[in-house]
Design an enzyme around this catalytic site. Structure first.
Site: not given
Length: 497
Positions: A74, A149, A173
């Site tokens: 990520k 996210s 997330s």
């Protein structure tokens, strides 16, 4: 080309490499081929370094649990030496000069990282639609959110590009995109995994980094490799008896589970299809020999969301201030409106406001702890709804205009305090916060929590169910997850449908 690539999880692929049935290069060929085919439609990966990964495969990767397995990180908190990080922002483009501690530990497992995944600006919203990189598309339905996210990571895993990817969770997330993309996502306990050396505690301990996976055992094996204290760690957590992987492979003892059905954010409506999957999951757990009893944590939902927003806005203000100090004011000129306004709100708060909010966190921790004295874990939905179309969760154009106006007004008036006291913030944040009505508890209380892919809507969108465990008890969660996975209760990832 290794055509059977998608038939194996990460541990399965590593076993093939270790037995020399397939090479790390062949696995990377397969992953790159999948990325080339799928990513133009998904926008899950926003930065690639294939050549570097091929060089690593040729040079020889570390011998570990995941030697040769293609991997993605990520693009937020995972610092990868020599590669840029944008944190989903048009204002940030920094070449990392070192690996964050968790990346060092992940590299030591032998994974072969070849790219970074899409994320909203600074991970501040639970849909992956940043202006910097554009929206990530849900592999089950184009034009729909992946969640956030860690939306890019979840999309890459469920689409079959990689069997697992790095992810982080500050308000849901990991679990949120896992639920909306139909994969497995575990948020570890506060302090279980390292977050340094850049940070001591992300968002006052709300953030935990780990992975999103298709199988329970991959998540457990990676946690075995990454967990443990680091230099300067504020917590030293006792490791479990045995390994997390062993826990995932054994059946749990009969458990007493609290059925949590009331959202912790006011005016949240839970979809009927989500409630139906919750009811079915409770029945399945009871059929496995567990007791599931309706019980709710005694939490004040009028202050719960407010306490979370105060802490996160304060940290957003710090983040923006820190970027300006380190890299100059030009790096904060193109912030998205919601980021600027959260920073404005954070600057308007006092130290006393922050301590009041943290006391609220403690109250929620305490009340949840009291419930978990009676119950082994909590069962609830991960998200109240299935994935929504793009453009619904980010601020609308009108909201953005209001935010910009607020920012201008703030130059001569403390708009931040007024926004909190007048109810404007509650109104503007409700669409996002209501989607987090079941995930926030794990972050505020620091508890381990996981989303399991256990249902599908009539429209063909995944539905995730969440189990929240006692502090530092990932082993029991993983045992239950493994039991449900072996029983065939997990829905199939997008590439198998």
């Amino acid at each position: 080309m290794f055509k059977e690539y998608n038939q194996y999880d990460a541990l399965g692929l590593a076993a093939l490499v270790n037995s020399k049935q397939v090479s790390a290069k062949e696995l990377l060929d397969a992953a790159v081929d999948q990325a080339n085919k799928l990513n133009p439609k998904l926008n899950a990966i926003i930065h690639r370094f294939d050549e570097r990964a091929y060089n690593a495969a040729q040079a020889g990767l570390p011998a570990g649990s995941f030697t040769g397995v293609p991997y993605l990180l990520k693009d937020l908190s995972f610092y990868f030496e020599g590669e840029p990080i944008t944190m989903g922002s048009r204002s940030v483009h920094v070449i990392n000069t070192y690996d964050s501690e968790i990346v060092k530990r992940m590299k030591a497992t032998g994974v072969n990282t070849f790219g970074k995944t899409n994320t909203p600006e600074f991970g501040l919203i639970i849909t992956t639609e940043p202006k910097a990189h554009g929206p990530a598309h849900n592999p089950f339905k184009k034009g729909y959110s992946t969640g956030g996210s860690s939306g890019g990571s979840a999309a890459a895993v469920t689409s079959g590009i990689v069997p697992m990817a790095g992810a982080g969770d500050g308000g849901g997330s990991i679990r949120f995109p896992a639920a909306w993309c139909g994969v497995f996502g575990l948020k570890p306990s506060r302090g279980r995994n390292p977050v340094g050396p850049a940070f001591g505690e992300g968002w006052d301990g709300a953030i935990a980094d780990h992975v999103i996976t298709r199988t329970v055992r991959d998540s457990a094996a990676m946690l075995d490799a990454t967990s443990g204290a680091e230099i300067g760690s504020p917590y030293i957590i006792t490791p479990p008896d045995g390994t997390f992987l062993q826990a995932a492979m054994r059946a749990p003892r009969p458990l007493t589970i609290a059925l949590h059905q009331q959202p912790l954010v006011a005016n949240t409506v839970v979809d009927k299809e989500v409630l139906a999957v919750l009811e079915r999951t409770a029945a399945q757990l009871e059929a496995m020999g567990h007791r599931v009893i309706p019980a709710e944590p005694n939490i004040n939902i009028e202050t719960f969301w407010h306490d979370f927003m105060v802490v996160i806005c304060a940290h957003t203000a710090f983040t923006i201030d820190n970027i300006e100090r380190c890299f100059g004011s030009e790096h904060i000129k193109n912030l998205e409106p919601q980021t600027s306004n959260m920073a404005m709100l954070g600057r308007s708060l006092s130290a006393v406001d922050l301590v009041h909010a943290k006391q609220g966190w403690h109250d929620s921790q305490y009340q949840t702890g009291k419930l978990l004295v009676q119950y082994d874990m909590i069962l609830c939905p991960t998200v109240p709804t299935t994935a929504v179309k793009h453009g619904i969760l980010p601020p609308s154009r009108m909201d953005e205009m209001l935010m910009r106006s607020a920012g201008m007004l703030n130059k001569g008036f403390d708009m931040g305090k007024y926004a909190f006291s007048s109810g404007i913030i509650e109104k503007l944040s409700q669409p996002v916060l209501s989607k987090m009505a079941f995930t926030l508890l794990g972050n505020i209380a620091g508890l381990p929590a996981m989303s399991l892919p256990l249902g599908m809507s009539k429209k063909g969108l995944p539905i995730g169910m969440q189990l929240i465990g006692r502090m530092n008890d990932e082993t029991t969660l993983l045992s239950v997850a493994g039991e449900m996975e072996r029983a065939g209760l997990f829905t199939k990832p997008a590439f198998e449908r």
